[in-house]
Design a protein around this motif. Structure first.
Motif, PDB file in Angstrom:
ATOM      1  N   MET A   2      -1.981  -3.430  -3.451  1.00 17.56           N
ATOM      2  CA  MET A   2      -3.441  -3.487  -3.344  1.00 17.56           C
ATOM      3  C   MET A   2      -4.077  -2.104  -3.336  1.00 17.56           C
ATOM      4  SD  MET A   2      -4.130  -6.539  -3.375  1.00 17.56           S
ATOM      5  CE  MET A   2      -3.411  -8.126  -3.156  1.00 17.56           C
ATOM      6  N   CYS A   3      -3.440  -1.142  -2.686  1.00 17.43           N
ATOM      7  CA  CYS A   3      -4.005   0.198  -2.659  1.00 17.43           C
ATOM      8  C   CYS A   3      -2.880   1.209  -2.745  1.00 17.43           C
ATOM      9  CB  CYS A   3      -4.874   0.397  -1.421  1.00 17.43           C
ATOM     10  SG  CYS A   3      -4.149   1.187  -0.022  1.00 17.43           S
ATOM     11  N   GLY A   4      -3.104   2.256  -3.499  1.00 15.02           N
ATOM     12  CA  GLY A   4      -2.096   3.290  -3.621  1.00 15.02           C
ATOM     13  C   GLY A   4      -1.829   3.745  -5.030  1.00 15.02           C
ATOM     14  N   ALA A   5      -2.451   3.115  -6.008  1.00 15.47           N
ATOM     15  CA  ALA A   5      -2.229   3.523  -7.401  1.00 15.47           C
ATOM     16  C   ALA A   5      -2.672   4.969  -7.616  1.00 15.47           C
ATOM     17  CB  ALA A   5      -2.961   2.585  -8.350  1.00 15.47           C
TER      18      ALA A   5
ATOM     19  N   SER B 105       0.828  -1.205   0.000  1.00 17.49           N
ATOM     20  CA  SER B 105       0.000   0.000   0.000  1.00 17.49           C
ATOM     21  C   SER B 105       0.860   1.251   0.000  1.00 17.49           C
ATOM     22  CB  SER B 105      -0.936   0.018   1.214  1.00 17.49           C
ATOM     23  OG  SER B 105      -0.209   0.222   2.399  1.00 17.49           O
ATOM     24  N   VAL B 106       0.272   2.288  -0.556  1.00 21.47           N
ATOM     25  CA  VAL B 106       0.857   3.624  -0.533  1.00 21.47           C
ATOM     26  C   VAL B 106      -0.276   4.560  -0.156  1.00 21.47           C
ATOM     27  CG1 VAL B 106       2.008   5.428  -1.839  1.00 21.47           C
ATOM     28  CG2 VAL B 106       2.493   3.039  -2.358  1.00 21.47           C
ATOM     29  N   ARG B 107      -0.093   5.275   0.944  1.00 24.19           N
ATOM     30  CA  ARG B 107      -1.118   6.202   1.410  1.00 24.19           C
ATOM     31  C   ARG B 107      -0.524   7.584   1.564  1.00 24.19           C
ATOM     32  NH1 ARG B 107      -3.091   5.184   6.674  1.00 24.19           N
ATOM     33  NH2 ARG B 107      -1.032   4.380   7.129  1.00 24.19           N
TER      34      ARG B 107
ATOM     35  N   VAL C 102      11.325   4.709  -7.378  1.00 25.31           N
ATOM     36  CA  VAL C 102      10.117   4.296  -6.647  1.00 25.31           C
ATOM     37  C   VAL C 102       8.996   3.960  -7.622  1.00 25.31           C
ATOM     38  CG1 VAL C 102       8.308   5.097  -5.070  1.00 25.31           C
ATOM     39  CG2 VAL C 102      10.700   5.541  -4.540  1.00 25.31           C
ATOM     40  N   ASP C 103       8.804   4.784  -8.639  1.00 26.10           N
ATOM     41  CA  ASP C 103       7.735   4.569  -9.613  1.00 26.10           C
ATOM     42  C   ASP C 103       7.933   3.256 -10.370  1.00 26.10           C
ATOM     43  OD1 ASP C 103       5.387   5.331 -11.123  1.00 26.10           O
ATOM     44  OD2 ASP C 103       6.741   5.833 -12.763  1.00 26.10           O
ATOM     45  N   GLU C 104       9.154   3.013 -10.798  1.00 21.15           N
ATOM     46  CA  GLU C 104       9.446   1.774 -11.534  1.00 21.15           C
ATOM     47  C   GLU C 104       9.169   0.537 -10.682  1.00 21.15           C
ATOM     48  OE1 GLU C 104      13.576   0.033 -12.893  1.00 21.15           O
ATOM     49  OE2 GLU C 104      12.978   1.713 -14.178  1.00 21.15           O
ATOM     50  N   ASP C 105       9.612   0.576  -9.421  1.00 23.50           N
ATOM     51  CA  ASP C 105       9.381  -0.567  -8.536  1.00 23.50           C
ATOM     52  C   ASP C 105       7.913  -0.706  -8.157  1.00 23.50           C
ATOM     53  OD1 ASP C 105      12.050  -1.286  -8.600  1.00 23.50           O
ATOM     54  OD2 ASP C 105      12.546  -0.199  -6.759  1.00 23.50           O
ATOM     55  N   ALA C 106       7.209   0.422  -7.989  1.00 18.75           N
ATOM     56  CA  ALA C 106       5.772   0.362  -7.667  1.00 18.75           C
ATOM     57  C   ALA C 106       4.998  -0.236  -8.838  1.00 18.75           C
ATOM     58  CB  ALA C 106       5.244   1.741  -7.325  1.00 18.75           C
ATOM     59  N   ARG C 107       5.391   0.098 -10.053  1.00 22.16           N
ATOM     60  CA  ARG C 107       4.748  -0.507 -11.236  1.00 22.16           C
ATOM     61  C   ARG C 107       4.991  -2.016 -11.263  1.00 22.16           C
ATOM     62  NH1 ARG C 107       3.515   3.456 -15.522  1.00 22.16           N
ATOM     63  NH2 ARG C 107       4.187   5.474 -14.751  1.00 22.16           N
ATOM     64  N   ARG C 108       6.195  -2.408 -10.887  1.00 20.16           N
ATOM     65  CA  ARG C 108       6.509  -3.838 -10.828  1.00 20.16           C
ATOM     66  C   ARG C 108       5.634  -4.526  -9.765  1.00 20.16           C
ATOM     67  NH1 ARG C 108      12.098  -4.158  -9.524  1.00 20.16           N
ATOM     68  NH2 ARG C 108      12.411  -3.379 -11.621  1.00 20.16           N
TER      69      ARG C 108
END
Length: 185
Positions: free
Chosen positions: A157-160, A105-107, A143-149
């Motif tokens: 699950m949440c944070g897009a 998650s990313v909040r 961070v963006d590249e790893d979050a996309r992965r």
């Protein structure tokens, strides 16, 4: 449930440097210098005013020093670094790490100062100021590249939406900077 053992999960291997370049917050040193300068200026002003009034004592000097140290602690920025698959935030005595390729998650926490909270599949979490990502394109890219992965693997699950807002903010500020530099403002 007890804390996990880093060796057990091999989350942050010793050869992390071999996995790719490590990027740092390039404004951290300036921010640290500013926090030192502000707390020192406050301490100096308090000492000068108290000395000028003739009321400077050891107790008052200790009180002013404590106040300056508290201001420094409030202003002291954490040092944010990232590499392939991880992000770390180090503040004075403690380092927090999160696996960005295993984000769950990313909040975004609103308040006096906005905070971005990243949590990984192992329960680790890191809080950072989103402005650090805005100011450091290398950190944001990592961070963006790893979050996309993580999203592609199905762990995020949440944070897009939060990540999309940060990306839009970065794009907007980059465009504004380009317009200012080119004189099209």
């Amino acid at each position: 449930m007890g804390r996990r053992n880093d060796e057990e999960h091999d989350l942050f291997p010793a050869d992390a440097q071999k996995q790719g370049p490590v990027v740092h917050d390039h404004r951290w040193a300036g921010d640290m210098y500013s926090s030192i300068r502000c707390s020192t200026a406050l301490l100096g002003l308090l000492f000068v005013f108290d000395w000028g009034a003739g009321s400077l004592t050891v107790v008052r000097g200790t009180l002013w020093t404590t106040l300056a140290v508290l201001l420094f602690l409030a202003l002291c920025p954490p040092r944010v670094t990232a590499g392939e698959g991880w992000l770390a935030s180090r503040w004075l005595l403690r380092t927090r790490r999160v696996r960005t390729d295993l984000l769950v998650s990313v909040r975004c926490l609103e308040g006096v100062s906005q905070r971005l909270v990243l949590r990984d599949a192992f329960g680790d979490r890191v809080e950072i100021d989103p402005q650090v990502l805005v100011n450091n394109p290398g950190l944001w890219h990592r961070v963006d590249e790893d979050a996309r992965r993580a999203a592609a693997l199905g762990s995020l699950m949440c944070g897009a939406t939060v990540l999309r807002r940060v990306a839009e903010r970065i794009d907007r500020e980059t465009a504004e900077t380009v317009f200012k530099v080119s004189g099209l403002e």
